[in-house]
Design a protein around this motif. Structure first.
Motif, PDB file in Angstrom:
ATOM      1  N   MET A  69       0.831  -1.207   0.000  1.00  0.00           N
ATOM      2  CA  MET A  69       0.000   0.000   0.000  1.00  0.00           C
ATOM      3  C   MET A  69       0.864   1.255   0.000  1.00  0.00           C
ATOM      4  N   LEU A  70       1.942   1.246   0.797  1.00  0.00           N
ATOM      5  CA  LEU A  70       2.799   2.426   0.854  1.00  0.00           C
ATOM      6  C   LEU A  70       3.533   2.644  -0.465  1.00  0.00           C
ATOM      7  N   GLU A  71       3.926   1.565  -1.139  1.00  0.00           N
ATOM      8  CA  GLU A  71       4.562   1.710  -2.441  1.00  0.00           C
ATOM      9  C   GLU A  71       3.591   2.326  -3.453  1.00  0.00           C
ATOM     10  N   GLU A  72       2.315   1.886  -3.364  1.00  0.00           N
ATOM     11  CA  GLU A  72       1.311   2.462  -4.257  1.00  0.00           C
ATOM     12  C   GLU A  72       1.112   3.946  -3.958  1.00  0.00           C
ATOM     13  N   ILE A  73       1.074   4.306  -2.660  1.00  0.00           N
ATOM     14  CA  ILE A  73       0.949   5.708  -2.280  1.00  0.00           C
ATOM     15  C   ILE A  73       2.148   6.502  -2.747  1.00  0.00           C
ATOM     16  N   ASP A  74       3.342   5.893  -2.635  1.00  0.00           N
ATOM     17  CA  ASP A  74       4.553   6.568  -3.076  1.00  0.00           C
ATOM     18  C   ASP A  74       4.504   6.847  -4.580  1.00  0.00           C
ATOM     19  N   ARG A  75       3.969   5.892  -5.330  1.00  0.00           N
ATOM     20  CA  ARG A  75       3.846   6.127  -6.774  1.00  0.00           C
ATOM     21  C   ARG A  75       2.845   7.242  -7.067  1.00  0.00           C
ATOM     22  N   LEU A  76       1.735   7.283  -6.296  1.00  0.00           N
ATOM     23  CA  LEU A  76       0.770   8.370  -6.482  1.00  0.00           C
ATOM     24  C   LEU A  76       1.415   9.719  -6.168  1.00  0.00           C
ATOM     25  N   ASN A  77       2.183   9.768  -5.096  1.00  0.00           N
ATOM     26  CA  ASN A  77       2.864  11.016  -4.761  1.00  0.00           C
ATOM     27  C   ASN A  77       3.826  11.439  -5.853  1.00  0.00           C
ATOM     28  N   THR A  78       4.508  10.452  -6.435  1.00  0.00           N
ATOM     29  CA  THR A  78       5.436  10.756  -7.521  1.00  0.00           C
ATOM     30  C   THR A  78       4.696  11.332  -8.724  1.00  0.00           C
ATOM     31  N   VAL A  79       3.522  10.750  -9.017  1.00  0.00           N
ATOM     32  CA  VAL A  79       2.719  11.261 -10.137  1.00  0.00           C
ATOM     33  C   VAL A  79       2.301  12.701  -9.885  1.00  0.00           C
ATOM     34  N   VAL A  80       1.937  12.995  -8.612  1.00  0.00           N
ATOM     35  CA  VAL A  80       1.465  14.353  -8.283  1.00  0.00           C
ATOM     36  C   VAL A  80       2.589  15.363  -8.363  1.00  0.00           C
ATOM     37  N   VAL A  81       3.735  15.063  -7.775  1.00  0.00           N
ATOM     38  CA  VAL A  81       4.816  16.061  -7.710  1.00  0.00           C
ATOM     39  C   VAL A  81       5.460  16.288  -9.064  1.00  0.00           C
ATOM     40  N   THR A  82       5.213  15.387 -10.006  1.00  0.00           N
ATOM     41  CA  THR A  82       5.790  15.576 -11.345  1.00  0.00           C
ATOM     42  C   THR A  82       4.784  16.142 -12.341  1.00  0.00           C
ATOM     43  N   ASN A  83       3.544  16.414 -11.890  1.00  0.00           N
ATOM     44  CA  ASN A  83       2.523  16.975 -12.781  1.00  0.00           C
ATOM     45  C   ASN A  83       2.602  18.499 -12.711  1.00  0.00           C
ATOM     46  N   LYS A  84       3.156  19.104 -13.747  1.00  0.00           N
ATOM     47  CA  LYS A  84       3.367  20.560 -13.751  1.00  0.00           C
ATOM     48  C   LYS A  84       2.094  21.313 -14.096  1.00  0.00           C
ATOM     49  N   ASN A  85       1.367  20.818 -15.074  1.00  0.00           N
ATOM     50  CA  ASN A  85       0.213  21.571 -15.558  1.00  0.00           C
ATOM     51  C   ASN A  85      -0.891  21.641 -14.510  1.00  0.00           C
ATOM     52  N   THR A  86      -1.223  20.510 -13.909  1.00  0.00           N
ATOM     53  CA  THR A  86      -2.367  20.486 -12.993  1.00  0.00           C
ATOM     54  C   THR A  86      -1.981  20.855 -11.578  1.00  0.00           C
ATOM     55  N   VAL A  87      -0.813  20.419 -11.109  1.00  0.00           N
ATOM     56  CA  VAL A  87      -0.447  20.593  -9.700  1.00  0.00           C
ATOM     57  C   VAL A  87       0.450  21.797  -9.490  1.00  0.00           C
ATOM     58  N   ILE A  88       1.603  21.776 -10.112  1.00  0.00           N
ATOM     59  CA  ILE A  88       2.584  22.841  -9.832  1.00  0.00           C
ATOM     60  C   ILE A  88       2.063  24.195 -10.296  1.00  0.00           C
ATOM     61  N   ASN A  89       1.495  24.227 -11.506  1.00  0.00           N
ATOM     62  CA  ASN A  89       0.990  25.522 -12.005  1.00  0.00           C
ATOM     63  C   ASN A  89      -0.139  26.037 -11.143  1.00  0.00           C
ATOM     64  N   THR A  90      -0.984  25.120 -10.627  1.00  0.00           N
ATOM     65  CA  THR A  90      -2.073  25.565  -9.761  1.00  0.00           C
ATOM     66  C   THR A  90      -1.546  26.139  -8.463  1.00  0.00           C
ATOM     67  N   ILE A  91      -0.547  25.494  -7.898  1.00  0.00           N
ATOM     68  CA  ILE A  91       0.032  26.016  -6.659  1.00  0.00           C
ATOM     69  C   ILE A  91       0.703  27.375  -6.912  1.00  0.00           C
ATOM     70  N   MET A  92       1.383  27.499  -8.051  1.00  0.00           N
ATOM     71  CA  MET A  92       2.131  28.727  -8.348  1.00  0.00           C
ATOM     72  C   MET A  92       1.244  29.821  -8.917  1.00  0.00           C
ATOM     73  N   SER A  93      -0.020  29.494  -9.209  1.00  0.00           N
ATOM     74  CA  SER A  93      -0.924  30.491  -9.815  1.00  0.00           C
ATOM     75  C   SER A  93      -1.171  31.647  -8.849  1.00  0.00           C
ATOM     76  N   PRO A  94      -1.293  32.905  -9.397  1.00  0.00           N
ATOM     77  CA  PRO A  94      -1.564  34.078  -8.543  1.00  0.00           C
ATOM     78  C   PRO A  94      -3.036  34.236  -8.183  1.00  0.00           C
ATOM     79  N   ASN A  95      -3.899  33.359  -8.710  1.00  0.00           N
ATOM     80  CA  ASN A  95      -5.324  33.487  -8.442  1.00  0.00           C
ATOM     81  C   ASN A  95      -5.602  33.219  -6.975  1.00  0.00           C
ATOM     82  N   GLU A  96      -6.454  34.063  -6.402  1.00  0.00           N
ATOM     83  CA  GLU A  96      -6.781  33.963  -5.000  1.00  0.00           C
ATOM     84  C   GLU A  96      -8.254  33.643  -4.826  1.00  0.00           C
ATOM     85  N   GLU A  97      -8.559  33.039  -3.681  1.00  0.00           N
ATOM     86  CA  GLU A  97      -9.941  32.747  -3.327  1.00  0.00           C
ATOM     87  C   GLU A  97     -10.660  34.057  -2.998  1.00  0.00           C
TER      88      GLU A  97
END
Length: 599
Positions: A69-97
């Motif tokens: 289970m932890l290996e599967e979670i680790d792979r999911l985390n790897t997928v997330v931290v390497t996704n620039k368009n959906t994850v990194i760009n969203t975090i770095m976006s200047p848009n505010e709530e």
């Protein structure tokens, strides 16, 4: 209490029946106790071994399941931290709530995270937390900006790209696996996945007994998991669990430990993947409670069997004693030398009756054989010695007297005194001594007397030499007339016919605890046929030197008959070169055996 008193107490001077009863009882008691103890000890060890094996396998399977289970979670985390368009760009976006753009970004990343954890029931929540305050998650429980600055987040930020953490606070416990999100070599956020704690409980639900305890500690010695439904009075404190963990050697270690006055089997395992240590505490008293019940049952059965065997042994001993006493009484009379004892009939057909009949037949046969052997041996020895003396008298006296007459007629020299004196000594020893044994020194003296007489018969001198390896051998006892026939045979048949001088060597030595005597001459030698004829000749009229051949054969037969086939005479010869006769004889000292004791 000294040893003799203890022996009399354990084995009193009682009847044979009592001894049989006590022997049966003692053997039965020791056998039952031994078997019961061995079975009980083996059963305890088997139960402990099976419990340890079962717990070890369960812990190993739990670790392997958690690692998957932890290996599967680790792979999911790897997928997330390497996704620039959906994850990194969203975090770095200047848009505010609560802008529209922010709402679209939240919807997109939430759907993205939901798609990742779909069909993974062991994941309760997946979240992306930006260091700029943006928080996106799917699942539960609720997460907002308050997570920033918490010990959990700070711990993950300071411990590399991947770490497992146990979160005890909250209504729902979970294992949180976090990983840094980096952009341009800077940390911009954290992705966190919560492993549902219910799966941890199911995975580590290892309980060989109802009061067994299982603990999972992380690398900082914090609780990841601990058994539930265990009374607080039994559960040791965390520092005690940490202390036990520190004493264990490592992976798959098993020890027995006493905790709070109670003995436990501690089974440990260390996970290389997570760094967690799993400790299972199995109470020995609970684990072995069934073996204790079986032990009590075995004890009761053993007591019943012991009593039954004692009753049976008493009956057997009482039935056997009567005839054994009768047989013992008759045997004691035979022991005292009374072979004509009054016989009490034993009519039983069992082993005692058979023993009685065999004993009676043995006594009758023994009485007959003893009388026969006593008379036979006495007559045989007298006949052998008489026959040998009768053979030597006419032949040897005739030759000796002719030698004396020849010397007296031709020379008139003092040698006649030497020959006469040697003849007297020889006749006194051979014909006047009826003992069958004499010392080797006496036998050599008779040989020297014989040589002193016979040497004047030949023109050329015959040298006779004696080599004694150890003077102590001269005190060994040998058969009378054992050596003289060999020397006579060497002179008369080996050297004499050649008409030339020669020598005879008599060598005495010890080898392999035997007395060895060699008589060697440099005469004409013998063929193998002549050797066989010398040993087998029965005193035929056409045999040259009838006395010599019969004397050699007689000496060999007497030694073999007296001491066995491993002793006797051996002849070695080469025609025209030499003849050697070897005598093998046991070493018999004067203190070892008397004439009357040799049979």
């Amino acid at each position: 209490m000294n040893l003799s008193m203890l022996r009399r107490w354990l084995w009193p001077q009682t009847s044979f029946q009592g001894k049989i009863f006590m022997a049966f009882g003692l053997i039965t008691f020791l056998s039952i106790v031994s078997v019961t103890a061995i079975v009980y000890v083996n059963m305890r060890e088997t139960i402990k071994h099976n419990a340890v094996t079962s717990v070890s396998d369960s812990i190993r399977q739990a670790d392997e399941s958690l690692n998957v289970m932890l290996e599967e979670i680790d792979r999911l985390n790897t997928v997330v931290v390497t996704n620039k368009n959906t994850v990194i760009n969203t975090i770095m976006s200047p848009n505010e709530e609560p802008s529209y753009e922010w709402f679209q970004e939240q919807k997109r990343i939430t759907e993205y995270l939901s798609g990742l954890i779909q069909y993974k029931p062991y994941i309760s929540r997946m979240a992306v937390v930006g260091l700029n305050g943006k928080v996106f998650f799917t699942g539960g429980p609720w997460m907002d900006r308050s997570v920033l600055g918490t010990p959990m987040l700070n711990y993950m930020l300071h411990n590399g790209s991947r770490h497992a953490y146990f979160k005890p606070e909250g209504t729902t416990d979970a294992i949180t696996v976090g990983r840094e999100i980096r952009y341009n070599r800077e940390t911009v956020g954290i992705v966190m996945v919560d492993l549902d704690y219910d799966f941890i409980k199911k995975t580590y639900g290892v309980k060989p007994t109802a009061d067994s305890m299982l603990y999972v500690l992380d690398e900082q010695n914090g609780y990841v998991y601990q058994s539930e439904s265990v009374p607080s009075s039994y559960a040791p404190p965390l520092d005690r669990i940490v202390q036990i963990k520190g004493k264990l050697a490592g992976d798959n270690d098993v020890v027995e430990q006493k905790i709070n006055g109670r003995s436990y089997i501690v089974v440990s395992r260390h996970s290389e993947y997570t760094g967690w240590s799993t400790l299972a505490l199995i109470p020995l008293d609970s684990l072995l409670s069934e073996s204790t019940r079986i032990r009590n049952l075995m004890t009761e059965v053993s007591i019943i069997v012991f009593i039954v065997i004692l009753i049976g042994s008493h009956q057997v001993s009482s039935r056997t004693t009567i005839n054994i006493r009768r047989l013992r009484s008759m045997m004691m009379q035979v022991k005292d030398g009374n072979l004509s004892f009054p016989r009490t009939e034993i009519h039983s057909k069992d082993e005692i009756g058979q023993l009685y009949r065999v004993f009676i037949s043995m006594v009758d046969e023994l009485k007959r054989l003893m009388e026969g052997i006593r008379l036979s041996e006495k007559k045989k020895r007298e006949a052998e010695l008489t026959a040998l003396q009768a053979q030597i008298r006419p032949h040897f006296l005739y030759n000796s007297l002719n030698t004396i007459k020849y010397l007296a007629k031709l020379n008139g020299v003092p040698n006649i005194e030497e020959v006469s004196g040697s003849l007297i000594e020889l006749m006194r020893g051979l014909l006047g001594n009826s003992n069958e044994f004499l010392t080797l020194r006496e036998e050599l003296d008779y040989v020297n007397s014989y040589i002193s007489i016979v040497k004047y018969k030949y023109l050329e001198p015959i040298e006779v030499h004696t080599q004694i390896e150890d003077d102590a051998l001269l005190d060994c006892r040998v058969l009378k007339l054992m050596l003289q026939p060999l020397v006579e045979n060497a002179i008369m048949h080996g050297i004499g016919p050649s008409g030339e001088g020669g020598f005879v060597l008599i060598r005495v030595y010890a080898e392999h605890q035997e007395l060895r005597i060699e008589v060697t001459d440099n005469g004409r030698g013998m063929t193998q046929d002549q050797i066989d004829a010398l040993l087998e000749a029965a005193g035929r009229e056409d045999t040259p030197s009838r006395f010599s051949s019969m004397g050699v054969r007689n000496a060999n037969e007497r030694i073999v008959r007296m001491f066995g086939d491993s002793y006797g005479l051996s002849l070695y010869s080469e025609p025209g070169l030499y003849t050697k006769v070897e005598i093998r004889f046991p070493q018999i000292r004067n203190s070892d055996q008397s004439d009357e004791e040799v049979v």
